[in-house]
Each structure stands twice: as C-alpha cells, then as structure tokens.
Design a protein around this motif. Structure first.
Motif, PDB file in Angstrom:
ATOM      1  N   PRO A   1      12.086 -32.238 -26.592  1.00 27.05           N
ATOM      2  CA  PRO A   1      12.139 -30.777 -26.732  1.00 27.05           C
ATOM      3  C   PRO A   1      11.809 -30.042 -25.441  1.00 27.05           C
TER       4      PRO A   1
ATOM      5  N   ASP B   1      18.773 -28.207 -31.621  1.00 29.00           N
ATOM      6  CA  ASP B   1      17.891 -29.252 -32.114  1.00 29.00           C
ATOM      7  C   ASP B   1      17.370 -28.808 -33.473  1.00 29.00           C
ATOM      8  N   TYR B   2      16.789 -29.747 -34.208  1.00 30.52           N
ATOM      9  CA  TYR B   2      16.218 -29.418 -35.506  1.00 30.52           C
ATOM     10  C   TYR B   2      14.775 -28.967 -35.335  1.00 30.52           C
ATOM     11  N   THR B   3      14.467 -27.800 -35.875  1.00 25.66           N
ATOM     12  CA  THR B   3      13.118 -27.269 -35.721  1.00 25.66           C
ATOM     13  C   THR B   3      12.237 -27.575 -36.917  1.00 25.66           C
TER      14      THR B   3
END
Length: 450
Positions: A332, A347-349
C-alpha cells in the motif's frame, strides 16, 4: 516515472519495511519499467535481479485459472458441467451436493468447499488421492450460494487439468501458458531444475527491524493453488496476456487467450461477494476499486508476498514481489507513491470505518465469543484483557478491533503484516451471529458446549 526513480523508490520502501529483497515491474501501457533491489537471503544471499524467482503464493491461482479457461476454450473442460463428469473421485462424494460442483464455482470460490485441506502425509504428491480425500469431506456451504476463498478448490482444478491433459499440472502450465509467454517455469515443488536463483522467505516481528529467514512450506498437493515462482517482470508478461497487448499463439496458431476468453475471465460472478479480499471476483481474478476496472491477485506464503494489478482497458500493470512478511505493508505504501506519479492503481480497502465502533450493538462483545469452523480449522474468539483475541490450533494469534456493522480488523501478534479485515454475520431469521468471515474465508459458528 523513470528507471532511476523506480529503483530509488523500491530501495527506500524495502529499507523502511525491513524487506531484504524485492522486484517491481510497471507497465504504463506504453513502456515497461523493471527494477530489483536487495538480496535473496538476509545476511548473505545473492543480489536480487530481474530474473530472480520469488514465491507467488496465491497469485499462482490466476495462472491456474487462465490454464483452465484455455482448456475450456479448446473444449476439454466444461465450465458449467458437474465435476463428477470428469473426476471419478466425485461420483459418490460424502456430501451429495459436492457432485454438482462446477469448474466455474471452483474458479470463483463459490463451490462451498473448506478453505484448506491437507492429507495425513505432508509429502504426498498425488492429486488423485487429494481429490478423493476432499470428496470424503462435508461441504462448508451449498455450492453456488456464496463466496468463501478456498485453496482446496484450486487444488481440485489442478487435478482436473491433470485428468483432461494426461499430464501433470506443472507440465500443462509450462507447455500451454508459461512457455508461450516466454516465462521459464520455476516451482516450489520442482519438475526439474529451472536454472533460476530463488529468493528465500523472511518473517519480521512487530516492533523489530530484523528479517529472519523462514522455510517456504507448501504441501505438494497445494501446488496448483500456490506453488508457482517467478519474477515481477514475468507477472507483467502474464498481465499483458489479459490486457490483450500480448499477441502470442500456441504452436498450432490459436491465440493463448482470445478476446472471448478474456471477457469470460474478467466478468464478475454474481455469488462471489469477496468481502475481506476484494471488491468482486471473476474466474480466477479479483476486482479492485469502486468501478472494479482493475483486476489482479495477491499472494503470501511463509515469508514471501506477491501483488499483481492490471487495467485491461489501458494496458497498465503493476507487479511487486518481496521476500518478507512486511511486503504486505510495503504494497500500500508503494501504491500511494504511484498515485502521486499519476498511476492510480486500485486496491481493496476493506471498507472499514476510520475508527473503531461506537454503536450500542457492539457495546457488549460477548455475543461474538465462541468457536467458528472451516473444515478442520477452528477459530476461537475470546476476551483477552480489555480486548478480544482470535486464535486457532495452528498458532494464529490476532487482536480484533471492532467496527460498526459487526466488522473487525485482525492484527497478528507474531508478525508485522498488515491486519486482515473481517466481519461477523447474523442469521436473518434469529439475529444471532452464525458466521465469521475473515480475509475472504467463511467459518460457521459451532454450538456452545453443553
């Protein structure tokens, strides 16, 4: 971004996160930048270069899925045909519903299988015996009903590849996909020497700066789910196949992955709510971002991490390989830097609020305490001091922070890896918590002991 900027950025981030070695490859759609830094082993390894092989972990699944779709395109596999039609092991399964499982459900993690299954002999290499053992297990969920990430399902896909090709998963992957892409195969469980230098894995404990070498353990029967190794540059070559910028063909002239096959693979599956892992799931790939236009996969395996993202519409792709558990924190940080340079990689949060829960539903966490099972893995949720501790028999220890909506984050106590998102799920009929989802895996609540 130029080559020097990328190299400086990667070197700075690896030092910041105590990662001994890493590779970064960025395809902007018009140019490829590939850099490497560090060493294969802390305290005396070889220098990492663009050809060093890093363990991909679960990014292997994206390759296995592509191979399965290739075979489906050739008519060797029916994506929506019952597994029992191809594998004798599933013609009389313990759970009758298991015979109806399809390749599409295996690819999208909606087959209802337990996440992880191992044979009694950890050195066993037979995927036939592995599949027969899985067929003797009860299902976790009804096939096709919901998402639960399953290494088990991809090992079954490896067995399916074996059955329809008459060769091993490794050989089929090398012949039909890796070879034509110009990738020299390297596996955790070798099918012969690859001639490539491999990076070793490392663990970094919370609060420490020392990366300690750890063995890369994976049962041989898990190879189709996590046994491939390679470089970040290899990952971008694979991504180019999915963005359509790689025009390679098989020996007979057929495309490696035609437009219809790519469209099939990139389509979100309705039952695949990938909470805890991604914003959606396709046939072997995760979707990222609010619009889901970025695809890819993440992987971890004992001291190594791997991340891949690509944008089919623009041809952009980013791949990162590292040989430390803290690679999950480096990733990240890297994306934040890339965004400042104009490459807005999704991206997946985890959709968690910015701060822990304050609503009255979580004022008393006691209703959450208990045991939750996924196959032989039983998670225990118990009070620990003033907080909540998650554990399992493998030695997992993680502290839970609760958020509104019964969501939580789980931060491991033994490594400095990024926390895992999760949630508790209530039964619509009773309101009682009956399911726990952690990092994309579901676990059903066990009855309390009498």
């Amino acid at each position: 971004m130029n080559m020097r900027h990328a190299a400086d950025l990667l070197r700075t981030l690896t030092e910041e996160h105590a990662v001994p070695g890493a590779q970064l490859a960025v395809d902007t759609g018009t140019e490829l930048i590939s850099v490497a830094t560090g060493v294969t082993r802390s305290g005396g390894g070889l220098p990492v270069d663009s050809g060093t092989a890093f363990a991909y972990g679960s990014v292997t699944k994206a390759f296995t899925a592509t191979l399965v779709v290739q075979l489906a395109s050739d008519g060797d596999i029916g994506l929506d045909e019952p597994l029992a039609g191809s594998l004798a092991e599933f013609r009389q399964p313990k759970d009758r519903a298991a015979g109806s499982i399809t390749a599409r459900q295996l690819l999208s993690h909606t087959a209802g299988l337990v996440s992880d299954h191992q044979l009694p002999d950890p050195g066993e290499r037979s995927l036939f015996r592995y599949a027969a053992s899985v067929a003797a297990l009860p299902l976790l969920l009804e096939p096709g009903s919901s998402f639960s990430y399953a290494n088990t399902g991809y090992n079954l896909l490896g067995r399916l590849v074996e059955e329809v090709t008459g060769t091993s998963w490794q050989a089929a992957l090398g012949d039909f996909l890796l070879g034509p892409l110009g990738i020299r195969p390297h596996f955790l469980h070798g099918s012969g020497p690859s001639g490539r230098v491999a990076a070793e894995g490392h663990a970094v404990r919370p609060g420490e700066r020392q990366a300690r070498p750890v063995g890369l353990y994976l049962p041989p029967t898990w190879a189709p789910a996590g046994g491939l190794c390679g470089s970040a540059r290899d990952l971008v070559s694979f991504a180019r196949l999915h963005t359509g910028t790689h025009t390679g063909t098989h020996a007979g002239g057929a495309p490696l992955l035609g437009p219809q096959d790519r469209a099939e693979m990139h389509t979100s599956q309705p039952a695949a709510d990938a909470f805890g892992m991604a914003d959606g799931w396709t046939l072997g790939l995760a979707r990222y971002g609010a619009d889901g236009h970025w695809l890819g996969h993440d992987g971890t395996v004992d001291g190594a991490t791997c991340h891949l993202r690509f944008h089919p519409a623009t041809g952009a792709a980013v791949a990162l390989t590292t040989n430390a558990t803290t690679g999950t924190r480096l990733w990240p940080a890297l994306l934040r830097e890339l965004r400042t340079l104009g490459l807005d990689v999704a991206d997946y949060t985890g959709a968690l609020p910015a701060s822990p829960a304050a609503d009255r539903a979580l004022a008393d966490p006691a209703p959450l305490f208990g045991e939750y099972a996924n196959g032989d893995t039983v998670f225990s949720v118990r009070p620990h001091g003033a907080g909540i501790r998650l554990s399992d028999p493998s030695g997992l220890l993680a502290d839970l922070a609760l958020y509104d909506g019964l969501h939580f984050s789980a931060r491991r106590t033994d490594t400095a890896a990024a926390p895992y998102p999760g949630r508790f799920v209530q039964d619509p009929a009773t309101g009682a918590v009956h399911l726990m989802q952690l990092a994309g895996r579901s676990a059903t609540r066990l009855p309390a002991a009498a």
